[in-house]
Design a protein around this motif. Structure first.
Motif, PDB file in Angstrom:
ATOM      1  N   LEU A   1      57.511 108.036-120.012  1.00  0.00           N
ATOM      2  CA  LEU A   1      57.204 109.462-119.926  1.00  0.00           C
ATOM      3  C   LEU A   1      55.725 109.704-119.635  1.00  0.00           C
ATOM      4  CD1 LEU A   1      59.330 111.023-122.822  1.00  0.00           C
ATOM      5  CD2 LEU A   1      59.543 111.520-120.380  1.00  0.00           C
ATOM      6  N   SER A   2      54.866 108.934-120.274  1.00  0.00           N
ATOM      7  CA  SER A   2      53.425 109.121-120.075  1.00  0.00           C
ATOM      8  C   SER A   2      52.987 108.728-118.666  1.00  0.00           C
ATOM      9  CB  SER A   2      52.635 108.320-121.112  1.00  0.00           C
ATOM     10  OG  SER A   2      52.789 106.928-120.901  1.00  0.00           O
ATOM     11  N   ASN A   3      53.874 108.035-117.958  1.00  0.00           N
ATOM     12  CA  ASN A   3      53.575 107.632-116.577  1.00  0.00           C
ATOM     13  C   ASN A   3      54.452 108.357-115.563  1.00  0.00           C
ATOM     14  OD1 ASN A   3      51.571 105.160-116.611  1.00  0.00           O
ATOM     15  ND2 ASN A   3      52.938 104.874-118.353  1.00  0.00           N
ATOM     16  N   GLY A   4      55.056 109.467-115.982  1.00  0.00           N
ATOM     17  CA  GLY A   4      55.831 110.288-115.065  1.00  0.00           C
ATOM     18  C   GLY A   4      57.268 109.865-114.888  1.00  0.00           C
ATOM     19  N   GLY A   5      57.751 108.959-115.745  1.00  0.00           N
ATOM     20  CA  GLY A   5      59.134 108.502-115.646  1.00  0.00           C
ATOM     21  C   GLY A   5      59.979 109.005-116.795  1.00  0.00           C
ATOM     22  N   GLY A   6      60.961 108.211-117.194  1.00  0.00           N
ATOM     23  CA  GLY A   6      61.845 108.629-118.282  1.00  0.00           C
ATOM     24  C   GLY A   6      62.861 107.553-118.578  1.00  0.00           C
ATOM     25  N   GLY A   7      63.860 107.924-119.390  1.00  0.00           N
ATOM     26  CA  GLY A   7      64.903 106.980-119.740  1.00  0.00           C
ATOM     27  C   GLY A   7      65.305 107.084-121.186  1.00  0.00           C
ATOM     28  N   HIS A   8      65.490 105.926-121.826  1.00  0.00           N
ATOM     29  CA  HIS A   8      65.922 105.849-123.212  1.00  0.00           C
ATOM     30  C   HIS A   8      64.881 105.092-124.032  1.00  0.00           C
ATOM     31  CE1 HIS A   8      69.859 107.064-121.687  1.00  0.00           C
ATOM     32  NE2 HIS A   8      69.763 106.085-120.804  1.00  0.00           N
ATOM     33  N   SER A   9      65.048 105.102-125.334  1.00  0.00           N
ATOM     34  CA  SER A   9      64.080 104.426-126.197  1.00  0.00           C
ATOM     35  C   SER A   9      64.062 102.919-125.965  1.00  0.00           C
ATOM     36  CB  SER A   9      64.388 104.728-127.669  1.00  0.00           C
ATOM     37  OG  SER A   9      65.685 104.254-128.006  1.00  0.00           O
ATOM     38  N   PHE A  10      65.174 102.355-125.500  1.00  0.00           N
ATOM     39  CA  PHE A  10      65.265 100.910-125.294  1.00  0.00           C
ATOM     40  C   PHE A  10      65.334 100.507-123.820  1.00  0.00           C
ATOM     41  CE2 PHE A  10      69.402 102.791-125.900  1.00  0.00           C
ATOM     42  CZ  PHE A  10      70.127 102.309-124.838  1.00  0.00           C
ATOM     43  N   ALA A  11      65.431 101.484-122.915  1.00  0.00           N
ATOM     44  CA  ALA A  11      65.492 101.188-121.482  1.00  0.00           C
ATOM     45  C   ALA A  11      64.936 102.376-120.714  1.00  0.00           C
ATOM     46  CB  ALA A  11      66.926 100.898-121.043  1.00  0.00           C
ATOM     47  N   ALA A  12      63.877 102.157-119.965  1.00  0.00           N
ATOM     48  CA  ALA A  12      63.232 103.267-119.264  1.00  0.00           C
ATOM     49  C   ALA A  12      62.542 102.741-118.014  1.00  0.00           C
ATOM     50  CB  ALA A  12      62.227 103.957-120.193  1.00  0.00           C
ATOM     51  N   GLY A  13      61.934 103.641-117.265  1.00  0.00           N
ATOM     52  CA  GLY A  13      61.257 103.218-116.051  1.00  0.00           C
ATOM     53  C   GLY A  13      60.383 104.298-115.473  1.00  0.00           C
ATOM     54  N   PHE A  14      59.516 103.895-114.566  1.00  0.00           N
ATOM     55  CA  PHE A  14      58.662 104.849-113.859  1.00  0.00           C
ATOM     56  C   PHE A  14      58.163 104.195-112.580  1.00  0.00           C
ATOM     57  CE2 PHE A  14      55.826 102.457-116.615  1.00  0.00           C
ATOM     58  CZ  PHE A  14      54.706 102.209-115.832  1.00  0.00           C
ATOM     59  N   THR A  15      57.556 104.989-111.729  1.00  0.00           N
ATOM     60  CA  THR A  15      56.964 104.489-110.485  1.00  0.00           C
ATOM     61  C   THR A  15      55.484 104.839-110.485  1.00  0.00           C
ATOM     62  OG1 THR A  15      59.062 104.808-109.328  1.00  0.00           O
ATOM     63  CG2 THR A  15      57.109 104.531-107.975  1.00  0.00           C
ATOM     64  N   SER A  16      54.662 103.897-110.034  1.00  0.00           N
ATOM     65  CA  SER A  16      53.211 104.088-110.042  1.00  0.00           C
ATOM     66  C   SER A  16      52.634 103.747-108.677  1.00  0.00           C
ATOM     67  CB  SER A  16      52.576 103.201-111.121  1.00  0.00           C
ATOM     68  OG  SER A  16      51.164 103.230-111.032  1.00  0.00           O
ATOM     69  N   ASP A  17      51.457 104.296-108.410  1.00  0.00           N
ATOM     70  CA  ASP A  17      50.770 103.971-107.167  1.00  0.00           C
ATOM     71  C   ASP A  17      50.123 102.588-107.211  1.00  0.00           C
ATOM     72  OD1 ASP A  17      51.440 106.345-105.889  1.00  0.00           O
ATOM     73  OD2 ASP A  17      49.725 107.415-106.725  1.00  0.00           O
ATOM     74  N   GLY A  18      50.178 101.953-108.369  1.00  0.00           N
ATOM     75  CA  GLY A  18      49.732 100.566-108.496  1.00  0.00           C
ATOM     76  C   GLY A  18      48.230 100.413-108.451  1.00  0.00           C
ATOM     77  N   PRO A  19      47.713  99.187-108.258  1.00  0.00           N
ATOM     78  CA  PRO A  19      48.452  97.947-108.077  1.00  0.00           C
ATOM     79  C   PRO A  19      49.098  97.444-109.365  1.00  0.00           C
ATOM     80  CG  PRO A  19      46.136  97.477-108.212  1.00  0.00           C
ATOM     81  CD  PRO A  19      46.260  98.976-108.200  1.00  0.00           C
ATOM     82  N   ALA A  20      49.927  96.410-109.253  1.00  0.00           N
ATOM     83  CA  ALA A  20      50.699  95.932-110.389  1.00  0.00           C
ATOM     84  C   ALA A  20      49.812  95.536-111.565  1.00  0.00           C
ATOM     85  CB  ALA A  20      51.569  94.750-109.964  1.00  0.00           C
ATOM     86  N   GLU A  21      48.690  94.872-111.279  1.00  0.00           N
ATOM     87  CA  GLU A  21      47.801  94.421-112.355  1.00  0.00           C
ATOM     88  C   GLU A  21      47.270  95.592-113.162  1.00  0.00           C
ATOM     89  OE1 GLU A  21      48.356  91.331-109.461  1.00  0.00           O
ATOM     90  OE2 GLU A  21      47.706  93.426-109.231  1.00  0.00           O
ATOM     91  N   THR A  22      46.945  96.692-112.494  1.00  0.00           N
ATOM     92  CA  THR A  22      46.445  97.886-113.188  1.00  0.00           C
ATOM     93  C   THR A  22      47.527  98.506-114.041  1.00  0.00           C
ATOM     94  OG1 THR A  22      44.915  98.309-111.357  1.00  0.00           O
ATOM     95  CG2 THR A  22      45.371 100.148-112.853  1.00  0.00           C
ATOM     96  N   VAL A  23      48.760  98.523-113.528  1.00  0.00           N
ATOM     97  CA  VAL A  23      49.886  99.086-114.272  1.00  0.00           C
ATOM     98  C   VAL A  23      50.138  98.263-115.533  1.00  0.00           C
ATOM     99  CG1 VAL A  23      52.331  99.654-114.196  1.00  0.00           C
ATOM    100  CG2 VAL A  23      50.919 100.009-112.173  1.00  0.00           C
ATOM    101  N   VAL A  24      50.093  96.938-115.416  1.00  0.00           N
ATOM    102  CA  VAL A  24      50.299  96.066-116.579  1.00  0.00           C
ATOM    103  C   VAL A  24      49.252  96.342-117.647  1.00  0.00           C
ATOM    104  CG1 VAL A  24      50.154  93.675-117.391  1.00  0.00           C
ATOM    105  CG2 VAL A  24      51.502  94.221-115.367  1.00  0.00           C
ATOM    106  N   GLU A  25      47.997  96.464-117.246  1.00  0.00           N
ATOM    107  CA  GLU A  25      46.939  96.721-118.224  1.00  0.00           C
ATOM    108  C   GLU A  25      47.134  98.058-118.918  1.00  0.00           C
ATOM    109  OE1 GLU A  25      44.738  94.601-119.440  1.00  0.00           O
ATOM    110  OE2 GLU A  25      45.891  93.226-118.178  1.00  0.00           O
TER     111      GLU A  25
END
Length: 318
Positions: A288-312
């Protein structure tokens, strides 16, 4: 405030033409729910069209689901449906190009089980206690007394088994097993369906998986494991992004972690993030804080990246 299935049924009974849609890049529950309702309406000789936004393709493991040949290309989808029903789509944006059709619809019924649903319809039936949107569709079909054919049962079973993780997620209740038992009374080829949905992959996918798992990282302190699927890897092995949907379930097996992520690079450079948790951490809050959604145990979102920044960013939130 949530509306009820009875409210949705009342609108459906008073109309004779429907346009169904699920979210972009549909998963098993989105496809199973939409196809199940679509085929039930058609079996009752009720006018129904069903589609999802471009790219108008399904992942390989869903290509044997009944009713795919009875979908409508999104280019031919009604521009302003009298009644539009969206399945398993948590927001207007998740409908992709069909979001404009939804906004123009005279009646927009939203059927979903994501607690993060933005309630974008004129009627919003949101049940976050439901194990899958397919559960809600099954209840609606019964309420409307629509015929349940073998094909309808197969689609709904696929939705149920996919969103419960083959009956192993926290949402698996006695009611879930009861629904599965009722659907299995029809001609649902469970062995073949299970293999196609979860086990059957091309050799190239297994080669890609070996590469990705070798490079999977573990943050012991935060009990967080993540893997990155890069476009270069996909191109090297000739694997599509849709084929990698189930890879998160392999990462989720890591014993030393309780939060898991798979980050997939899209051709545009954006990063698609799948999150899973074992219950102690609400991964929906991260999504949710990254503009996505889902469930407490399974969720997702899309980011402009890069992957390393998203992981951090995820590590910082953890």
């Amino acid at each position: 405030m949530n509306d009820t299935l009875a409210d949705a049924a009342a609108i459906i009974r008073s109309h004779d033409s429907f346009a169904l849609a699920c979210h972009v890049s549909p998963d098993g529950d989105a496809l199973g729910s939409m196809l199940g309702l679509h085929l039930a309406l058609l079996a009752a000789d009720i006018d129904s069209v069903a589609s999802f936004s471009k790219p108008f393709e399904v992942a390989p493991h869903y290509r044997s689901l009944p009713g795919l040949d009875r979908l409508t290309n999104p280019d031919a989808y009604p521009r302003a449906p009298q009644v539009m029903i969206t399945l398993d789509s948590g927001s207007l944006g998740r409908l992709g190009d069909l979001g404009a059709n939804a906004q123009a619809a005279e009646n927009l019924i939203v059927l979903d089980h994501h607690v993060s649903n933005t309630r974008y319809g004129s009627l919003n039936v949101i049940d976050d206690r439901a194990a899958a949107t397919a559960v809600m569709v099954y209840q609606l079909i019964q309420m409307l007394e629509l015929p349940i054919t073998d094909e309808v049962a197969t689609c709904l079973y696929a939705g149920l088994v996919c969103d419960t993780g083959r009956f192993q997620y926290q949402t698996t209740t006695p009611a879930v097993f009861e629904m599965a038992a009722q659907l299995s009374a029809y001609k649902v080829d469970i062995p073949s369906l299970s293999r196609e949905l979860f086990e059957e992959h091309r050799y190239a996918y297994l080669q890609l998986t070996a590469r990705v798992l070798t490079e999977t990282k573990l943050d012991v302190e935060r009990r967080f494991a993540w893997a990155v699927i890069r476009q270069a890897d996909l191109l090297e092995f000739g694997v599509t992004l849709d084929e990698t949907e189930g890879l998160i379930d392999l990462v989720r097996r890591i014993q030393e972690a309780e939060v898991f992520a798979v980050l997939k690079e899209e051709p545009t450079g954006r990063v698609r993030v799948s999150l899973r948790g074992l219950g102690n951490v609400d991964v929906q809050k991260i999504a949710l804080s990254n503009g996505g959604g889902g469930h407490s145990f399974a969720a997702g979102f899309t980011s402009d990246g890069p992957a390393e920044t998203v992981v951090e960013a995820i590590r910082s939130q953890l």
